[in-house]
Design an enzyme around this catalytic site. Structure first.
Site, PDB file in Angstrom:
ATOM      1  N   ILE A  32       0.820  -1.209   0.000  1.00 27.88           N
ATOM      2  CA  ILE A  32       0.000   0.000   0.000  1.00 27.88           C
ATOM      3  C   ILE A  32       0.861   1.269   0.000  1.00 27.88           C
ATOM      4  O   ILE A  32       0.391   2.347  -0.388  1.00 27.88           O
ATOM      5  CB  ILE A  32      -0.955  -0.016   1.221  1.00 27.88           C
ATOM      6  N   GLN A  95       9.958  -4.225  11.588  1.00 29.49           N
ATOM      7  CA  GLN A  95       8.752  -4.977  11.215  1.00 29.49           C
ATOM      8  C   GLN A  95       7.535  -4.243  11.771  1.00 29.49           C
ATOM      9  O   GLN A  95       7.510  -3.882  12.956  1.00 29.49           O
ATOM     10  CB  GLN A  95       8.800  -6.406  11.779  1.00 29.49           C
ATOM     11  N   SER A  96       6.548  -4.008  10.925  1.00 27.44           N
ATOM     12  CA  SER A  96       5.373  -3.255  11.367  1.00 27.44           C
ATOM     13  C   SER A  96       4.094  -4.087  11.307  1.00 27.44           C
ATOM     14  O   SER A  96       3.131  -3.770  11.996  1.00 27.44           O
ATOM     15  CB  SER A  96       5.204  -1.983  10.535  1.00 27.44           C
ATOM     16  N   HIS A 101       5.858 -11.911   6.054  1.00 28.83           N
ATOM     17  CA  HIS A 101       5.699 -11.522   4.649  1.00 28.83           C
ATOM     18  C   HIS A 101       7.056 -11.287   4.023  1.00 28.83           C
ATOM     19  O   HIS A 101       7.977 -10.810   4.667  1.00 28.83           O
ATOM     20  CB  HIS A 101       4.831 -10.268   4.508  1.00 28.83           C
ATOM     21  N   LEU A 102       7.115 -11.623   2.740  1.00 23.11           N
ATOM     22  CA  LEU A 102       8.309 -11.349   1.947  1.00 23.11           C
ATOM     23  C   LEU A 102       8.031 -10.114   1.107  1.00 23.11           C
ATOM     24  O   LEU A 102       7.016 -10.052   0.404  1.00 23.11           O
ATOM     25  CB  LEU A 102       8.567 -12.499   0.964  1.00 23.11           C
ATOM     26  N   HIS A 103       8.928  -9.141   1.161  1.00 21.25           N
ATOM     27  CA  HIS A 103       8.849  -7.996   0.268  1.00 21.25           C
ATOM     28  C   HIS A 103       9.582  -8.333  -1.024  1.00 21.25           C
ATOM     29  O   HIS A 103      10.707  -8.844  -0.976  1.00 21.25           O
ATOM     30  CB  HIS A 103       9.554  -6.778   0.868  1.00 21.25           C
TER      31      HIS A 103
HETATM   32  P1  AMP Z   1       7.131  -4.593   7.496  1.00 23.50           P
HETATM   33  O1  AMP Z   1       7.567  -3.224   7.913  1.00 23.50           O
HETATM   34  O2  AMP Z   1       8.248  -5.442   6.986  1.00 23.50           O
HETATM   35  O3  AMP Z   1       6.316  -5.263   8.577  1.00 23.50           O
HETATM   36  O4  AMP Z   1       6.200  -4.370   6.246  1.00 23.50           O
HETATM   37  C1  AMP Z   1       4.811  -4.201   6.318  1.00 23.50           C
HETATM   38  C2  AMP Z   1       4.381  -3.673   4.982  1.00 23.50           C
HETATM   39  O5  AMP Z   1       2.986  -3.816   4.883  1.00 23.50           O
HETATM   40  C3  AMP Z   1       4.700  -2.186   4.768  1.00 23.50           C
HETATM   41  O6  AMP Z   1       5.519  -2.038   3.625  1.00 23.50           O
HETATM   42  C4  AMP Z   1       3.322  -1.563   4.590  1.00 23.50           C
HETATM   43  O7  AMP Z   1       3.312  -0.507   3.643  1.00 23.50           O
HETATM   44  C5  AMP Z   1       2.503  -2.744   4.123  1.00 23.50           C
HETATM   45  N1  AMP Z   1       1.069  -2.653   4.380  1.00 23.50           N
HETATM   46  C6  AMP Z   1       0.450  -2.339   5.551  1.00 23.50           C
HETATM   47  N2  AMP Z   1      -0.884  -2.386   5.399  1.00 23.50           N
HETATM   48  C7  AMP Z   1      -1.108  -2.770   4.128  1.00 23.50           C
HETATM   49  C8  AMP Z   1      -2.295  -2.999   3.364  1.00 23.50           C
HETATM   50  N3  AMP Z   1      -3.534  -2.860   3.874  1.00 23.50           N
HETATM   51  N4  AMP Z   1      -2.163  -3.376   2.069  1.00 23.50           N
HETATM   52  C9  AMP Z   1      -0.945  -3.521   1.518  1.00 23.50           C
HETATM   53  N5  AMP Z   1       0.208  -3.322   2.186  1.00 23.50           N
HETATM   54  C10 AMP Z   1       0.129  -2.938   3.469  1.00 23.50           C
END
Ligand code: AMP
Length: 115
Positions: A32, A95-96, A101-103
């Site tokens: 997103i 990590q948020s 998840h894999l980016h």
């Molecule tokens: P991380 O910081 O590795 O946990 O990555 C979490 C990712 O999820 C971030 O890049 C966010 O932009 C993404 N994210 C959070 N909410 C959503 C959503 N509803 N749809 C798509 N991506 C999201």
């Protein structure tokens, strides 16, 4: 499904996503808040919070995520130019979302940071 997990809600279709791939084990969708021209997330349907929680029983699932991520990157046109697969765990990795998840990041020359 874990209550209040945003990615579990995406798996369940309760929150919309721009999906690019799905099978019985994983889904992939556009991030997103993209940090690169192509920024796709690959997640398991099963809730695993992070790598600390992953166990030997997840070996095939994690391998499947990795191999499909390569194919999804290739389908996005990144095979030759290259891309980064990143999996953040815990606070120092920023990590948020606590559903593993894999980016997939690509489409430009990446820096040493996430994007
Ligand atoms: P991380 O910081 O590795 O946990 O990555 C979490 C990712 O999820 C971030 O890049 C966010 O932009 C993404 N994210 C959070 N909410 C959503 C959503 N509803 N749809 C798509 N991506 C999201």
């Amino acid at each position: 499904m874990v209550q209040d997990c945003i990615f579990c809600k995406i798996v369940a279709g309760e929150i919309p996503s721009k999906q690019v791939y799905a099978d019985d084990l994983i889904i992939a969708f556009h991030d997103i808040s993209p940090q690169a021209p192509t920024h796709i997330l690959v997640i398991p349907r099963k809730h695993i919070s992070d790598m600390n929680e992953a166990s030997a029983e997840d070996q095939a699932l994690l391998g499947h995520m990795m191999l499909r991520a390569g194919e999804i990157a290739a389908e996005a046109g990144l095979a030759e130019s290259g891309y980064r697969l990143a999996l953040n765990t815990g606070p120092d990795a920023r990590q948020s979302v606590f559903h593993i998840h894999l980016h997939i990041l690509g489409g430009r020359r990446l820096t040493g940071q996430m994007g």
